[in-house]
Design a protein around this motif. Sequence first.
Motif, PDB file in Angstrom:
ATOM      1  N   LEU A 150       0.856  -1.178   0.012  1.00 58.20           N
ATOM      2  CA  LEU A 150      -0.077   0.111  -0.044  1.00 58.20           C
ATOM      3  C   LEU A 150       0.938   1.271  -0.184  1.00 58.20           C
ATOM      4  O   LEU A 150       0.484   2.157  -0.733  1.00 58.20           O
ATOM      5  CB  LEU A 150      -1.008  -0.052   1.187  1.00 58.20           C
ATOM      6  N   ILE A 186       2.059   2.006  -3.607  1.00 61.88           N
ATOM      7  CA  ILE A 186       1.057   2.363  -4.446  1.00 61.88           C
ATOM      8  C   ILE A 186       0.997   4.040  -4.001  1.00 61.88           C
ATOM      9  O   ILE A 186       1.107   4.756  -5.199  1.00 61.88           O
ATOM     10  CB  ILE A 186      -0.144   1.625  -4.051  1.00 61.88           C
ATOM     11  N   ILE A 231      -5.616   8.542  -0.857  1.00 61.26           N
ATOM     12  CA  ILE A 231      -5.852   7.948  -1.983  1.00 61.26           C
ATOM     13  C   ILE A 231      -6.897   8.643  -2.680  1.00 61.26           C
ATOM     14  O   ILE A 231      -6.688   8.536  -4.010  1.00 61.26           O
ATOM     15  CB  ILE A 231      -6.115   6.333  -1.717  1.00 61.26           C
ATOM     16  N   THR A 247      -6.058   9.985  -6.420  1.00 63.99           N
ATOM     17  CA  THR A 247      -6.571   9.417  -7.521  1.00 63.99           C
ATOM     18  C   THR A 247      -7.388  10.525  -8.329  1.00 63.99           C
ATOM     19  O   THR A 247      -7.519  10.636  -9.513  1.00 63.99           O
ATOM     20  CB  THR A 247      -7.775   8.594  -7.242  1.00 63.99           C
TER      21      THR A 247
END
Length: 585
Positions: free
Chosen positions: A18, A21, A433, A437
């Motif tokens: 994670l 990422i 996140i 995104t």
Amino acid sequence: MAPPTSSQIKPGRTLLVLLAIILAMGATIALQKAFVPKFGLDLAGGTTVTLSPATLDGKPPSDESLDRAVTIIRARVNGNGITDAEVAKANSNIVISLPGVGQREAVARVATTAELRMRQVLAVAAATNQPVQMPTAAPTPSGSGAPSATPTGGSTPTPSVSGTPAGRALSSALAAPSPSATADAKGGAKSDDKAKGDAKGKAEATPTPPVPPPGATEDPLAGADTSGIDPALLDKFRDIDCTAKDRGQGTADDPNKQIVACSQDGTARYILDKAAVQGTEISGASAGTDPTTGEWIVQVTFKSKGATEFADITRRITTLTAPRNQLANVLDGVVVVAPTIEEAIPGGSARISGNFTQLTANDLADQLKYGALPLKFKQSEVVSVSSTLGQDQLRGGLISGAIGLLIVILYLLLYYRGLGLIGVASLGVATVITYSTVVLLSHNAGFRLSLPHIIGLVVSIGITADSFIVYFERIRDEIKEGHRTLRSAVEVAWRRARRTILVADAVMFIAAIVLYFLAVGGVAGFAFAMGLTTLIDIVVVFLFTKPLMSLVARMRFFAKGHKLSGLDAERMGRTSPAEQTLQEA
């Protein structure tokens, strides 16, 4: 010290995945220097353009053709539903609202017919007629000393004098000719009649070419094969000037007739045969780069009939001589590219190239993919939309989101105490996140953040909190039974809770998909945000909440049931699980 077991390593590895990422997303944002997402029409303003249909008879178009035009334009400007562009029908007009400033060029592109035809090239020439070249004088021979005169402007040049007596005699005769005699190269004299005869013979041997009239141009079809060409097109081909601004770009062409067309860059003109393949036979189009040259191209795929027609025309012209072995790709009456066909091309796909950029290649692919407009339009009104109201909405949306997040955090800390810190950390990771995104989609996929998107993101706070609350309650239920330690309760509770989490998220995601495809405008934007955050919730719960919970279960603070841990005996309604935890250790 005993080596760590696989169960001890697995949560750490998951958290590292994670982290990788998140770091990759952050690095991409930093490299692109895209730290803030682009905003939609209601938050950043933009341009609203009204398109009026232009019909041949001047009558209003049918509702069916207008509805199809709205559908095609909406698909072009907002095909993925995330650009926040709006297209609506207003009486006989179409109103297009695009976020951002300076969108007139984009509207002009979406308002074209975008009808692709593939036609065989019958003749080709330069964009405009070339002037006839003036005749040039023959070169002066060397070595004999004999001069030559060029009849330019009516003047007679003074000959050069040779050092020999014969040369001097010839020079004198040319400079001051005598009616009685003319000196020859041997130093003798010729009679006057013989000199006239020699001059007449030379004149008959080398006649002077005729001088073309001023403004004369070469015939662009000189030496070309004109067989099979409509005679009416020959004069049109000779007269057209493809360097002019009004050379006919954007005009529809009859697929059942031969046409005269210009190249897209205005450097050539063509006579083209009837359309061999029409745009209605295109099943899909996509933009990409050529792996060998790196240039942007548009890949087109055909339906079954179009694939057969394309294979037939490439097979037929491959053996012909230039330029009839060229196949022109014509878009709105303009030749985009006319490559030479060297072999038959079966398979139902073709490639269009023509000095495209990424933007123009994507625009052309969208136009071809979503179809040709059934009508021609003209811009009747262009209005800039202010974003003052949108900024107030953005501020209010952010404030409401912050208040909602703060209330959820307070509830987690008051009810779950130490366990609530894991929930707060999960919300923090989900926020990072989600924001990353949104930024990446904004700068790479045309996503624009609007007020409906913000509402969907705020609602997602509850979706994310609900997932780990289900997990926490499962853990507490397992501990209340009194037969499990915290470590085993974490694993057993996860196997039971993940089914509930996945089912709940699946229901939410299905609802988002239904709204996304059945609705338009703000409702579709809300559905997109809700679906996006539902997927992020699954990622956070599986890659962060569960691994982190497995790690903290080994801490004595939680394992012994401290009063501030949220797992104390009083709250569990049973004796502390500390003894069982110590025995397991």
